[in-house]
Design a protein around this motif. Structure first.
Motif, mmCIF file in Angstrom:
data_model
loop_
_atom_site.group_PDB
_atom_site.id
_atom_site.type_symbol
_atom_site.label_atom_id
_atom_site.label_comp_id
_atom_site.label_asym_id
_atom_site.label_seq_id
_atom_site.Cartn_x
_atom_site.Cartn_y
_atom_site.Cartn_z
ATOM 1 N N TRP A 71 1.144 -1.448 0.411
ATOM 2 C CA TRP A 71 0.032 0.221 0.032
ATOM 3 C C TRP A 71 1.060 1.204 -0.105
ATOM 4 C CZ3 TRP A 71 -3.711 1.078 4.792
ATOM 5 C CH2 TRP A 71 -5.052 2.240 4.278
ATOM 6 N N GLY A 72 1.869 1.238 1.103
ATOM 7 C CA GLY A 72 2.893 2.414 1.121
ATOM 8 C C GLY A 72 3.309 2.921 -0.211
ATOM 9 N N VAL A 73 4.173 1.285 -0.892
ATOM 10 C CA VAL A 73 4.730 1.725 -2.005
ATOM 11 C C VAL A 73 3.765 1.909 -3.772
ATOM 12 C CG1 VAL A 73 5.965 0.305 -4.072
ATOM 13 C CG2 VAL A 73 6.037 -0.073 -2.059
ATOM 14 N N LEU A 74 2.668 1.929 -3.469
ATOM 15 C CA LEU A 74 1.189 1.649 -4.095
ATOM 16 C C LEU A 74 1.538 3.335 -4.526
ATOM 17 C CD1 LEU A 74 -0.623 1.963 -6.540
ATOM 18 C CD2 LEU A 74 -2.259 1.235 -4.544
ATOM 19 N N ALA A 75 1.033 3.983 -2.732
ATOM 20 C CA ALA A 75 0.664 5.052 -2.706
ATOM 21 C C ALA A 75 1.838 6.039 -3.251
ATOM 22 C CB ALA A 75 0.113 5.663 -1.130
ATOM 23 N N LEU A 76 2.364 6.400 -2.794
ATOM 24 C CA LEU A 76 4.210 6.702 -3.409
ATOM 25 C C LEU A 76 3.845 6.832 -5.073
ATOM 26 C CD1 LEU A 76 6.988 8.316 -2.840
ATOM 27 C CD2 LEU A 76 8.070 6.159 -3.195
ATOM 28 N N GLY A 77 4.050 5.626 -5.795
ATOM 29 C CA GLY A 77 3.636 5.236 -6.912
ATOM 30 C C GLY A 77 2.779 6.354 -7.891
ATOM 31 N N GLU A 78 1.490 6.726 -6.830
ATOM 32 C CA GLU A 78 0.025 7.489 -7.383
ATOM 33 C C GLU A 78 0.860 8.704 -7.431
ATOM 34 O OE1 GLU A 78 -3.891 4.038 -6.497
ATOM 35 O OE2 GLU A 78 -2.176 5.441 -4.678
ATOM 36 N N ARG A 79 0.981 9.333 -6.212
ATOM 37 C CA ARG A 79 1.812 10.773 -5.848
ATOM 38 C C ARG A 79 2.761 11.200 -6.743
ATOM 39 N NH1 ARG A 79 2.018 14.315 -2.010
ATOM 40 N NH2 ARG A 79 -0.025 13.412 -1.365
ATOM 41 N N LEU A 80 3.956 10.070 -7.735
ATOM 42 C CA LEU A 80 4.698 10.290 -8.126
ATOM 43 C C LEU A 80 4.796 10.250 -10.095
ATOM 44 C CD1 LEU A 80 7.612 9.084 -6.193
ATOM 45 C CD2 LEU A 80 6.645 11.404 -6.061
ATOM 46 N N LEU A 81 3.928 9.208 -10.116
ATOM 47 C CA LEU A 81 3.460 8.538 -10.906
ATOM 48 C C LEU A 81 1.864 8.921 -12.038
ATOM 49 C CD1 LEU A 81 6.081 5.625 -11.276
ATOM 50 C CD2 LEU A 81 6.316 8.620 -11.689
ATOM 51 N N VAL A 128 -5.018 -7.999 -1.891
ATOM 52 C CA VAL A 128 -4.673 -6.685 -2.113
ATOM 53 C C VAL A 128 -4.480 -5.622 -3.548
ATOM 54 C CG1 VAL A 128 -4.290 -6.512 0.021
ATOM 55 C CG2 VAL A 128 -3.025 -7.347 -2.103
ATOM 56 N N ILE A 129 -4.260 -7.148 -5.084
ATOM 57 C CA ILE A 129 -3.963 -6.420 -6.192
ATOM 58 C C ILE A 129 -5.160 -5.649 -6.915
ATOM 59 C CG2 ILE A 129 -3.704 -6.926 -8.399
ATOM 60 C CD1 ILE A 129 -1.101 -8.009 -7.049
ATOM 61 N N PRO A 130 -6.507 -6.655 -6.461
ATOM 62 C CA PRO A 130 -7.794 -6.145 -7.516
ATOM 63 C C PRO A 130 -8.361 -4.884 -6.378
ATOM 64 C CG PRO A 130 -8.271 -8.170 -6.546
ATOM 65 C CD PRO A 130 -6.425 -8.081 -6.260
ATOM 66 N N VAL A 131 -8.262 -4.487 -5.180
ATOM 67 C CA VAL A 131 -8.796 -3.679 -4.250
ATOM 68 C C VAL A 131 -7.758 -2.297 -4.699
ATOM 69 C CG1 VAL A 131 -9.221 -2.949 -2.074
ATOM 70 C CG2 VAL A 131 -9.974 -5.498 -3.010
ATOM 71 N N PHE A 132 -6.485 -2.461 -4.783
ATOM 72 C CA PHE A 132 -5.354 -1.532 -4.648
ATOM 73 C C PHE A 132 -6.397 -1.133 -5.553
ATOM 74 C CE2 PHE A 132 -1.732 -3.043 -1.570
ATOM 75 C CZ PHE A 132 -3.298 -2.840 -0.050
ATOM 76 N N TRP A 133 -5.830 -1.943 -6.630
ATOM 77 C CA TRP A 133 -6.515 -0.563 -8.221
ATOM 78 C C TRP A 133 -7.523 -0.510 -8.251
ATOM 79 C CZ3 TRP A 133 -4.007 -1.023 -13.137
ATOM 80 C CH2 TRP A 133 -4.418 -0.234 -14.206
ATOM 81 N N LYS A 134 -8.672 -1.308 -7.711
ATOM 82 C CA LYS A 134 -10.381 -0.418 -7.663
ATOM 83 C C LYS A 134 -10.670 0.967 -7.022
ATOM 84 C CE LYS A 134 -14.935 -1.686 -7.908
ATOM 85 N NZ LYS A 134 -16.200 -2.784 -7.834
ATOM 86 N N SER A 135 -9.824 0.309 -6.110
ATOM 87 C CA SER A 135 -9.483 2.071 -5.206
ATOM 88 C C SER A 135 -8.730 2.978 -5.341
ATOM 89 C CB SER A 135 -9.249 1.339 -3.661
ATOM 90 O OG SER A 135 -7.967 1.335 -3.981
#
Length: 139
Positions: A71-81, A128-135
């Motif tokens: 989740w943390g890595v994804l949040a960082l990726g979403e923020r930066l990219l 986590v993968i589908p939920v993180f993607w959809k959210s």
């Protein structure tokens, strides 16, 4: 008189993501609790180490920990990219899931224990993968 610009409401990504992390932790703890019914003793003996049992608590803690890390890595990726961060994270998450097939094979457990360990990795990925993607606010 000018009207204020209308903005689309932003949805929060943390409630479904937190629920997914909690769900995989509980699911894997339950998997560990029913593992003896499947013939898995959950005792592993990696090369050079003494045999040790893996507890249901360890299943929960590691599932939640890696879910939160993702989740943390994804949040960082979403923020930066933005959306590219979501896509890159998803590809990396799937590749890591595929690579996580290897450690249980060398854990020195019974076949049933190895199957339970492999299944626990799939539970985390499928939870986590589908939920993180959809959210994602970028999706």
């Amino acid at each position: 008189m000018t009207a204020a610009p209308v903005t689309a409401p932003t949805r929060s990504s943390w409630p479904p993501r937190l629920a997914a992390v909690a769900a995989v932790a509980v699911a894997n703890a339950l998997l560990a609790l029913v593992a003896p019914l499947l013939g898995a003793d959950l005792v592993v003996a990696p090369p050079g180490q003494d045999p040790a049992a893996v507890s249901a608590g360890a299943f929960a803690v590691f599932s939640a920990g890696f879910g939160l890390l993702g989740w943390g890595v994804l949040a960082l990726g979403e923020r930066l990219l933005g959306r590219r961060g979501l896509v890159a994270w998803t590809v990396a998450a799937v590749l890591i899931t595929l690579l996580m097939v290897v450690p249980p094979l060398s854990a020195g457990g019974t076949v049933a224990t190895t199957v339970v360990l492999e299944l626990s990795h799939l539970v985390v990925a499928a939870g986590v993968i589908p939920v993180f993607w959809k959210s994602s606010p970028t999706s």
